[in-house]
Design an enzyme around this catalytic site. Structure first.
Site, PDB file in Angstrom:
ATOM      1  N   HIS A   1       0.817  -1.215   0.000  1.00  0.00           N
ATOM      2  CA  HIS A   1       0.000   0.000   0.000  1.00  0.00           C
ATOM      3  C   HIS A   1       0.850   1.265   0.000  1.00  0.00           C
ATOM      4  CE1 HIS A   1       1.081   0.726   4.188  1.00  0.00           C
ATOM      5  NE2 HIS A   1       0.949  -0.589   4.349  1.00  0.00           N
TER       6      HIS A   1
ATOM      7  N   GLU B   1      -2.463  -7.044   7.170  1.00  0.00           N
ATOM      8  CA  GLU B   1      -1.124  -7.116   7.747  1.00  0.00           C
ATOM      9  C   GLU B   1      -1.070  -8.144   8.875  1.00  0.00           C
ATOM     10  OE1 GLU B   1       1.873  -7.237   7.464  1.00  0.00           O
ATOM     11  OE2 GLU B   1       2.543  -5.132   7.371  1.00  0.00           O
TER      12      GLU B   1
END
Length: 218
Positions: free
Chosen positions: A8, A82
């Protein structure tokens, strides 16, 4: 199948180097938004047929400009989030406890999947959820699929699943915001990493001609 694993764009905690893994997490910074807007041009050489993002806001924001350019929906999946920091949440990334986070994550890639992040998940759980999304992506039948995910998750999963990437390589090659790891293979036959943020890992096959910026891999 060609698999693009995209980290990201920047968020505030990246700029301050602290662990930040809670869902939905913060939005992109101004720099992160610029990085996201640059992705369609950076990946213009890739024939992306499907696009996935994690349940964290930052990956979905990163994926949107690419989705608009390609006319694709963003398939949001929790499996791409994550690695949960648990009790290490908010710790400085290069402090003793922050380094423990990556040490445990990379130990999963080395086969110690029963170890558990303090207050978080273990390697079986993390690699299993990531595998499930990759398997779903492969089942779509697209030649190339992009997964917008997170730095520790991408590095750990790739070190665990790509035959030509070991823990030493993944640990010594951090992935910058919007960095791309390119792999080829399948869930059944295994994976080979062709490029890691523009650095060649393996020699591309006959159907692989471009790196993460759309330029030929040399």
């Amino acid at each position: 199948m060609r698999l693009l694993l995209i980290r990201h764009g920047q968020i505030p905690s990246n700029a301050h180097d602290v662990l930040d893994t809670r869902v939905p997490g913060p939005a992109l910074t101004e720099l992160g938004e610029r990085q996201a807007r640059a992705l369609p041009d950076a990946l213009r050489g890739e024939d992306i047929g499907a696009l996935f993002a994690s349940t964290l806001l930052r990956t979905q924001q990163t994926a949107r400009p690419l989705a608009r350019k390609l006319g694709l929906e963003v398939r949001v999946r929790d499996g791409l989030r994550e690695i949960t920091a648990g009790e290490l949440e908010g710790e400085p990334g290069y402090g003793e406890r922050g380094l423990r986070y990556m040490e445990i994550a990379f130990s999963w890639a080395a086969g110690q999947v029963g170890r558990r992040m303090p207050g978080g998940e273990n390697g079986v759980e993390m690699l299993g959820r990531y595998d499930a999304v990759v398997e779903e992506a492969a089942a779509l039948g697209a030649g190339t699929v992009a997964l917008v995910s997170h730095g520790a998750a991408i590095r750990t999963w790739t070190a665990a699943r790509a035959a030509d990437v070991d823990v030493e390589f993944a640990a010594s090659h951090p992935l910058d915001n919007t960095g791309v790891v390119i792999l080829e293979g399948s869930p059944e036959g295994g994976w080979e990493a062709l490029s890691w943020a523009g650095a060649v890992v393996s020699t591309p096959g006959p159907d692989s001609g471009s790196g993460p910026t759309g330029r030929p891999v040399e």
